[in-house]
Scaffold this motif. Structure first.
Motif, PDB file in Angstrom:
ATOM      1  N   LYS A   3       0.743  -1.268   0.124  1.00 40.73           N
ATOM      2  CA  LYS A   3      -0.023  -0.066   0.036  1.00 40.73           C
ATOM      3  C   LYS A   3       0.924   1.172  -0.065  1.00 40.73           C
ATOM      4  N   THR A   4       0.501   2.243  -0.689  1.00 43.05           N
ATOM      5  CA  THR A   4       1.070   3.605  -0.618  1.00 43.05           C
ATOM      6  C   THR A   4       0.372   4.677   0.131  1.00 43.05           C
ATOM      7  N   SER A   5       1.015   5.743   0.516  1.00 41.19           N
ATOM      8  CA  SER A   5       0.418   6.797   0.792  1.00 41.19           C
ATOM      9  C   SER A   5      -0.565   7.380   0.108  1.00 41.19           C
ATOM     10  N   THR A   6      -1.791   7.998   0.993  1.00 43.07           N
ATOM     11  CA  THR A   6      -3.089   8.288   0.077  1.00 43.07           C
ATOM     12  C   THR A   6      -3.071   9.724  -0.086  1.00 43.07           C
ATOM     13  N   PRO A   7      -2.746  10.366  -1.444  1.00 39.54           N
ATOM     14  CA  PRO A   7      -2.335  11.735  -1.661  1.00 39.54           C
ATOM     15  C   PRO A   7      -3.511  12.612  -1.094  1.00 39.54           C
ATOM     16  N   ARG A   8      -4.778  12.155  -0.986  1.00 42.33           N
ATOM     17  CA  ARG A   8      -5.788  13.130  -0.314  1.00 42.33           C
ATOM     18  C   ARG A   8      -5.591  13.304   0.921  1.00 42.33           C
ATOM     19  N   ASP A  87      -6.306   4.547  -1.179  1.00 44.56           N
ATOM     20  CA  ASP A  87      -7.640   5.398  -1.638  1.00 44.56           C
ATOM     21  C   ASP A  87      -8.777   4.459  -1.380  1.00 44.56           C
ATOM     22  N   GLY A  88      -8.696   2.925  -1.446  1.00 46.36           N
ATOM     23  CA  GLY A  88      -9.969   2.218  -1.695  1.00 46.36           C
ATOM     24  C   GLY A  88     -10.120   1.798  -0.046  1.00 46.36           C
ATOM     25  N   ASP A  89      -9.199   2.257   1.020  1.00 47.11           N
ATOM     26  CA  ASP A  89      -9.585   1.884   2.568  1.00 47.11           C
ATOM     27  C   ASP A  89     -10.699   2.856   2.808  1.00 47.11           C
ATOM     28  N   PRO A  90     -11.542   2.059   3.554  1.00 42.86           N
ATOM     29  CA  PRO A  90     -12.737   3.026   4.268  1.00 42.86           C
ATOM     30  C   PRO A  90     -12.129   4.012   5.196  1.00 42.86           C
ATOM     31  N   ARG A  91     -11.098   3.580   5.884  1.00 40.88           N
ATOM     32  CA  ARG A  91     -10.310   4.285   7.118  1.00 40.88           C
ATOM     33  C   ARG A  91      -9.975   5.626   6.424  1.00 40.88           C
ATOM     34  N   ALA A  92      -9.523   5.655   5.352  1.00 40.69           N
ATOM     35  CA  ALA A  92      -8.966   6.725   4.452  1.00 40.69           C
ATOM     36  C   ALA A  92     -10.061   7.715   4.475  1.00 40.69           C
ATOM     37  N   ASN A  93     -11.309   7.420   3.949  1.00 39.36           N
ATOM     38  CA  ASN A  93     -12.396   8.221   3.799  1.00 39.36           C
ATOM     39  C   ASN A  93     -12.860   8.810   5.212  1.00 39.36           C
TER      40      ASN A  93
END
Length: 208
Positions: A3-8, A87-93
């Motif tokens: 996994k990579t860092s989420t830009p947003r 980006d697809g991780d619910p925790r990110a949102n």
């Protein structure tokens, strides 16, 4: 897959940190408008001691002064490893929503309420009439609210000029007027301050 860092998420967090003055190494005293970023905003740092202001004259302030010294927006996110999210991780949102909430509710500096100020920044138009901007947001760095997410509410000024100003989006100006700690929610971002501007003039650099 690694996994990579989420830009947003990283972008949102950097905006919060920059708004609190935590991510900047050193702000330029007179940055060129095209070179300003979230970590290198217009206006530089405040003086070590408050400058003497002549009676009837506005106090020139920096963007850093708008942020309470004890506000730490990163406190709620300590211990979170952004590199484990994609980006697809619910925790990110969920994290993005939490960051937005912290940003929108960023505290203002009550000591500046009612003070006649002068501050430089970039225009984000909200209302226009006959080719003039009649209502706008003032932000500290180029692209804020338009090309990048809005900065924290304590880094956005909602400005109502005394008369329409002939400027375009992202033009750099000096705004002079009475500062109020009054929140406003617009389509471009939540502002923590309001200014009924007595003047809006072209930014020419420096303190003049």
């Amino acid at each position: 897959m690694t996994k990579t860092s989420t830009p947003r998420v990283l972008t949102a967090l950097s905006m919060l940190l920059a708004g609190a003055g935590l991510a900047a190494a050193a702000w330029a005293a007179e940055p060129a408008p095209k070179d300003t970023t979230a970590t290198n905003p217009l206006g530089g740092k405040p003086a070590a001691t408050a400058p003497q202001v002549a009676a009837g004259q506005p106090r020139q302030i920096s963007w850093e002064e708008l942020v309470p010294k004890d506000w730490d927006p990163a406190k709620a996110f300590k211990g979170i490893d952004l590199s484990t999210l994609d980006d697809g991780d619910p925790r990110a949102n969920e994290l993005l929503m939490k960051m937005q909430e912290v940003s929108n509710n960023a505290p203002t500096n009550p000591a500046l309420n009612g003070v006649e100020v002068k501050i430089p920044g970039f225009i984000v138009p909200l209302e226009e009439a006959k080719g003039e901007v009649t209502e706008f947001l003032l932000v500290p760095y180029f692209g804020a609210c338009i090309h990048t997410p809005p900065p924290p509410a304590n880094q956005i000024l909602h400005v109502i000029p005394q008369k329409g100003a002939k400027f375009r989006a992202m033009d750099t100006v000096w705004v002079t007027g009475k500062l109020q700690t009054l929140r406003n929610d617009s389509m471009m971002g939540v502002s923590g301050y309001h200014v009924k501007a007595s003047s809006v003039t072209k930014y020419s650099g420096g303190a003049k």
